[in-house]
Design a protein around this motif. Structure first.
Motif, PDB file in Angstrom:
ATOM      1  N   PHE A 274       0.838  -1.193   0.000  1.00  0.00           N
ATOM      2  CA  PHE A 274       0.000   0.000   0.000  1.00  0.00           C
ATOM      3  C   PHE A 274       0.876   1.247   0.000  1.00  0.00           C
ATOM      4  CE2 PHE A 274      -2.322  -3.483   1.867  1.00  0.00           C
ATOM      5  CZ  PHE A 274      -3.495  -3.461   1.145  1.00  0.00           C
ATOM      6  N   LYS A 275       0.336   2.334  -0.521  1.00  0.00           N
ATOM      7  CA  LYS A 275       1.092   3.581  -0.583  1.00  0.00           C
ATOM      8  C   LYS A 275       0.345   4.675   0.150  1.00  0.00           C
ATOM      9  CE  LYS A 275      -0.703   4.700  -5.215  1.00  0.00           C
ATOM     10  NZ  LYS A 275      -0.338   4.956  -6.623  1.00  0.00           N
ATOM     11  N   PHE A 276       1.108   5.637   0.617  1.00  0.00           N
ATOM     12  CA  PHE A 276       0.542   6.762   1.368  1.00  0.00           C
ATOM     13  C   PHE A 276      -0.345   7.609   0.466  1.00  0.00           C
ATOM     14  CE2 PHE A 276       1.090  11.298   2.532  1.00  0.00           C
ATOM     15  CZ  PHE A 276       0.363  11.297   3.713  1.00  0.00           C
ATOM     16  N   ASP A 277      -1.556   7.886   0.933  1.00  0.00           N
ATOM     17  CA  ASP A 277      -2.471   8.768   0.212  1.00  0.00           C
ATOM     18  C   ASP A 277      -2.693  10.062   0.983  1.00  0.00           C
ATOM     19  OD1 ASP A 277      -5.593   9.646  -0.151  1.00  0.00           O
ATOM     20  OD2 ASP A 277      -4.747   8.920  -2.059  1.00  0.00           O
ATOM     21  N   SER A 278      -3.099   9.937   2.256  1.00  0.00           N
ATOM     22  CA  SER A 278      -3.358  11.137   3.060  1.00  0.00           C
ATOM     23  C   SER A 278      -3.434  10.750   4.523  1.00  0.00           C
ATOM     24  CB  SER A 278      -4.672  11.809   2.632  1.00  0.00           C
ATOM     25  OG  SER A 278      -5.775  10.939   2.868  1.00  0.00           O
ATOM     26  N   LYS A 279      -3.413  11.754   5.385  1.00  0.00           N
ATOM     27  CA  LYS A 279      -3.590  11.540   6.812  1.00  0.00           C
ATOM     28  C   LYS A 279      -4.376  12.707   7.371  1.00  0.00           C
ATOM     29  CE  LYS A 279       0.862  13.622   8.144  1.00  0.00           C
ATOM     30  NZ  LYS A 279       2.016  13.537   9.055  1.00  0.00           N
ATOM     31  N   SER A 280      -5.069  12.451   8.488  1.00  0.00           N
ATOM     32  CA  SER A 280      -5.877  13.473   9.141  1.00  0.00           C
ATOM     33  C   SER A 280      -5.870  13.189  10.630  1.00  0.00           C
ATOM     34  CB  SER A 280      -7.317  13.431   8.608  1.00  0.00           C
ATOM     35  OG  SER A 280      -7.937  12.200   8.975  1.00  0.00           O
ATOM     36  N   ASN A 281      -6.625  13.946  11.377  1.00  0.00           N
ATOM     37  CA  ASN A 281      -6.748  13.652  12.801  1.00  0.00           C
ATOM     38  C   ASN A 281      -7.441  12.318  13.029  1.00  0.00           C
ATOM     39  OD1 ASN A 281      -5.506  16.011  13.655  1.00  0.00           O
ATOM     40  ND2 ASN A 281      -7.428  17.158  13.757  1.00  0.00           N
ATOM     41  N   GLN A 282      -8.261  11.911  12.057  1.00  0.00           N
ATOM     42  CA  GLN A 282      -9.068  10.699  12.240  1.00  0.00           C
ATOM     43  C   GLN A 282      -8.396   9.423  11.737  1.00  0.00           C
ATOM     44  OE1 GLN A 282     -10.607  13.580  10.806  1.00  0.00           O
ATOM     45  NE2 GLN A 282     -11.230  14.106  12.899  1.00  0.00           N
ATOM     46  N   ALA A 283      -7.567   9.532  10.681  1.00  0.00           N
ATOM     47  CA  ALA A 283      -7.099   8.289  10.055  1.00  0.00           C
ATOM     48  C   ALA A 283      -5.952   8.521   9.087  1.00  0.00           C
ATOM     49  CB  ALA A 283      -8.257   7.626   9.301  1.00  0.00           C
ATOM     50  N   TRP A 284      -5.233   7.409   8.819  1.00  0.00           N
ATOM     51  CA  TRP A 284      -4.353   7.298   7.664  1.00  0.00           C
ATOM     52  C   TRP A 284      -5.173   6.688   6.539  1.00  0.00           C
ATOM     53  CZ3 TRP A 284       0.823   8.706   7.549  1.00  0.00           C
ATOM     54  CH2 TRP A 284       1.473   8.866   8.770  1.00  0.00           C
ATOM     55  N   THR A 285      -5.011   7.200   5.324  1.00  0.00           N
ATOM     56  CA  THR A 285      -5.618   6.579   4.157  1.00  0.00           C
ATOM     57  C   THR A 285      -4.497   6.093   3.249  1.00  0.00           C
ATOM     58  OG1 THR A 285      -7.573   7.999   4.252  1.00  0.00           O
ATOM     59  CG2 THR A 285      -7.128   6.892   2.163  1.00  0.00           C
ATOM     60  N   LEU A 286      -4.458   4.791   3.028  1.00  0.00           N
ATOM     61  CA  LEU A 286      -3.469   4.159   2.166  1.00  0.00           C
ATOM     62  C   LEU A 286      -4.201   3.541   0.979  1.00  0.00           C
ATOM     63  CD1 LEU A 286      -1.474   2.217   4.924  1.00  0.00           C
ATOM     64  CD2 LEU A 286      -1.273   4.630   4.285  1.00  0.00           C
ATOM     65  N   THR A 287      -3.576   3.541  -0.168  1.00  0.00           N
ATOM     66  CA  THR A 287      -4.199   2.945  -1.340  1.00  0.00           C
ATOM     67  C   THR A 287      -3.304   1.851  -1.916  1.00  0.00           C
ATOM     68  OG1 THR A 287      -3.256   4.685  -2.760  1.00  0.00           O
ATOM     69  CG2 THR A 287      -5.503   5.015  -1.936  1.00  0.00           C
ATOM     70  N   ARG A 288      -3.934   0.978  -2.669  1.00  0.00           N
ATOM     71  CA  ARG A 288      -3.237  -0.160  -3.259  1.00  0.00           C
ATOM     72  C   ARG A 288      -2.090   0.336  -4.146  1.00  0.00           C
ATOM     73  NH1 ARG A 288      -3.902  -2.456  -8.254  1.00  0.00           N
ATOM     74  NH2 ARG A 288      -3.486  -4.693  -8.489  1.00  0.00           N
ATOM     75  N   ASN A 289      -0.897  -0.235  -3.916  1.00  0.00           N
ATOM     76  CA  ASN A 289       0.283   0.119  -4.698  1.00  0.00           C
ATOM     77  C   ASN A 289       0.343  -0.785  -5.926  1.00  0.00           C
ATOM     78  OD1 ASN A 289       2.792   0.733  -5.746  1.00  0.00           O
ATOM     79  ND2 ASN A 289       3.959  -0.130  -4.041  1.00  0.00           N
ATOM     80  N   GLU A 290      -0.012  -0.219  -7.089  1.00  0.00           N
ATOM     81  CA  GLU A 290      -0.069  -1.025  -8.301  1.00  0.00           C
ATOM     82  C   GLU A 290       1.303  -1.518  -8.744  1.00  0.00           C
ATOM     83  OE1 GLU A 290      -0.027   3.367  -9.627  1.00  0.00           O
ATOM     84  OE2 GLU A 290      -0.778   2.140  -7.955  1.00  0.00           O
TER      85      GLU A 290
END
Length: 597
Positions: free
Chosen positions: A231-247
């Motif tokens: 998975f790759k880094f997409d974004s982060k916030s106070n609530q969560a890390w969002t990671l997406t599939r690394n193609e």
């Protein structure tokens, strides 16, 4: 976890109902509620096509929801060398590991490495040909060399036995030259440490090669983060890390969902509630007591893995009483280890079958035919007769139900234990109750963790609770726990176990043997002959069994959690579940994917 309406075929999962009805508002904040292809909903990644896949690629626009309790993601970063505010949970999904130890098979599995080979004082690491950064660029030997050189600056364990590092015959080969011949198992466990990841992306890290260690240790990697994991880094916030599939990940075809969300949860209660309410699909590591585990939904499944760590008894070997071998052995005979495990956590604690200093799961395989000759000290009973004989022979006597020395002083005193470690509090209560019922005279001294470690480091104790292995996969190789129990670096050797020769009963027959366990266990680090290593391990384990530098009582079982509500997970006997942690390892194996995809 969300799906399109087409995926449901007219049905709605329990998890979706819970989220839509507000069982957990945090799920909505993290984008975990579902949406159909007609309303533009989804959980991140590309827009959903009519067949429920992301842009028609066969990858479903679905989110696997996990959690992190490392800290608020917005305040965290992704440089593993700057341990303060580094989120290990997120990083371990973004960066691939070199290799992994499988507790089910007791073997290593390659990950970012294709192979490793050992020849006297040379270790050759071959990086996977298809290991790439999420930019599509290959991970090269220079990337790994950059990382290793920075690890030298930060005094990482790898450099305890490494003299230099260089490129091998091509861009995918790294050669370590060792400072001395070294046991391959020690190097393998060092490289397969679950928190050691391939992260030395040259465009970011090269600038630190000419700077002091403090520079890279203070660098917080938050922009243009690039990894090589599933998975790759997409974004982060106070609530969560969002990671997406690394193609570009080498096994990306095994992953057919688009997003991995890691919600920020501050404590065990919040994580337990997340499993209970259907908010979380996976949790990497979480202690859940039996009363709560019994009420989890049937779709929530526990995976237990050896922690190679657990509750034991530590002695001050300079103490006038507990510095005596006979007294330590008497304590071992009195304590019913099974009862300690049952009281402290029957689902997560296991008694050590033999007191050897070796992890319970590995005792029989390492001790072989000698296993039966090792003293068990009664794992599931109080052996009063044996304990009585030892104390009387050592000059103690019982008066009015209490054991006393020759001056009439009661045998006991303050038994130290860390405050706030709830399962340890229960274990300590059980141990002290057993000892006092036999005739010792102990009072529990529960102190804050910081003072607890200080007291042991300063040798300001006689007896107390302490863990008996350093923990992790490396403790599966007996060198690590046996050496640790002698040196006890976590308290600076404050248990005062002297480096010298000890005379103990022989391993066979009626004679005696003399052994310096420190010297012998050190030889394992530089021995490459497996038969010789096994013989040395057995001798040092026998010393631990007879002389008890630390008394091993129970081993902790780590708990990891998966859900089958909307997800296909492997059966309980699948060996892939034996790698820490399943929530990291299984997706890239193609063994944690949305159902019916």
């Amino acid at each position: 976890m969300s799906r399109t309406n087409d995926d449901y075929s007219g049905t709605i999962s329990r998890r979706h109902v819970l989220r839509l009805t507000g069982v957990s508002g945090a799920a909505a904040l993290a984008g975990c509620t579902g949406g159909s292809s007609s309303d533009g909903g989804g959980s991140g990644g590309d827009s959903s096509s009519g067949d429920g896949s992301a842009s028609g690629t066969g990858v479903a626009d679905i989110t696997l929801t996990g959690a992190t309790n490392e800290g608020v993601p917005a305040n965290m970063h992704l440089n593993p060398m700057a341990t303060q505010n580094y989120d290990w949970t997120a990083g371990n999904h973004i960066f691939e590991r070199f290799a992994a130890y499988n507790f089910s098979t007791q073997e290593f599995e390659m990950a970012g490495l294709e192979d490793w080979s050992f020849d006297d004082q040379t270790v050759t690491l071959t990086i996977r040909e298809d290991l790439k950064w999420d930019t599509g660029d290959h991970v090269t030997a220079d990337d790994v060399i950059t990382q290793f050189k920075l690890m030298e600056k930060t005094e990482a364990t790898l450099w305890d036995f490494t003299d230099s590092v260089a490129k091998g015959e091509d861009d995918k080969t790294v050669v370590l030259t060792l400072s001395r011949p070294s046991n391959p198992e020690i190097i393998k466990h060092t490289l397969a440490n679950s928190d050691l990841r391939i992260h030395g992306y040259q465009p970011v890290y090269n600038e630190f090669l000419d700077q002091d260690a403090a520079a890279v240790q203070q660098f917080e990697w938050e922009e243009d983060v690039h990894g090589n994991g599933p998975f790759k880094f997409d974004s982060k916030s106070n609530q969560a890390w969002t990671l997406t599939r690394n193609e570009h990940f080498y096994d990306a075809d095994n992953i057919n969902f688009s997003t991995y969300e890691l919600l920020s949860r501050g404590d065990n209660s919040a994580l337990q509630q997340g499993l209970m309410g259907g908010e979380l699909d996976v949790v990497s590591s979480l202690f859940v007591p039996p009363t709560i585990a019994g009420n989890l939904p049937e779709t929530v499944e526990e995976v237990t893995l050896p922690a190679n760590w657990g509750y034991g008894v530590i002695f001050n070997h300079n103490d006038e009483h507990f510095g005596k071998r006979a007294v330590r052995q008497a304590v071992a005979h009195v304590i019913n280890r099974q009862q300690v495990a049952d009281n402290a956590g029957p689902r997560t604690k296991r008694p050590a079958p033999k007191v050897t200093g070796i992890a319970p799961a590995d005792q029989e395989s390492w001790l072989g035919d000698a296993y039966d000759s090792f003293e068990s000290y009664g794992p599931n009973a109080t052996q009063s007769e044996e304990a009585t004989a030892l104390l009387e022979e050592a000059g103690y006597s019982k008066s009015n139900g209490t054991w006393q020395d020759g001056d009439g002083n009661a045998l006991g005193g303050s038994y130290m234990t860390p405050a706030g470690w709830s399962d340890w509090t229960t274990a300590t209560n059980t141990v002290v109750d057993q000892l006092n019922a036999f005739g010792f005279d102990f009072e529990i001294n529960s102190i804050p963790t910081s003072d607890f470690y200080s007291a042991y480091t300063e040798s300001n104790f006689a007896i107390g609770a302490f863990y008996w292995m350093p923990g992790g996969a490396r403790s599966s190789f007996p060198y690590f726990p046996l050496r640790w129990q002698l040196n006890n670096p976590d308290i600076g050797g404050g248990h005062n176990f002297e480096e010298t020769e000890y005379t103990i009963p022989a391993m066979s027959g009626s004679g005696e043997m003399t052994i310096n366990p420190f010297e012998e266990i050190r030889t394992v680090a530089t021995t490459q002959d497996e038969a010789q290593v096994r013989e040395t391990v057995q001798r040092v384990a026998w010393h631990s069994n007879q002389n008890l530098p630390i008394l091993a009582l129970v081993e902790k079982q780590d708990q990891s959690w998966l859900t089958s509500d909307g997800w296909d997970i492997p059966p309980a006997d699948d060996a892939a579940r034996g790698v820490k942690w399943p929530s990291h390892w299984l997706p890239k194996q193609g063994k944690l994917n949305p159902s019916n995809q």
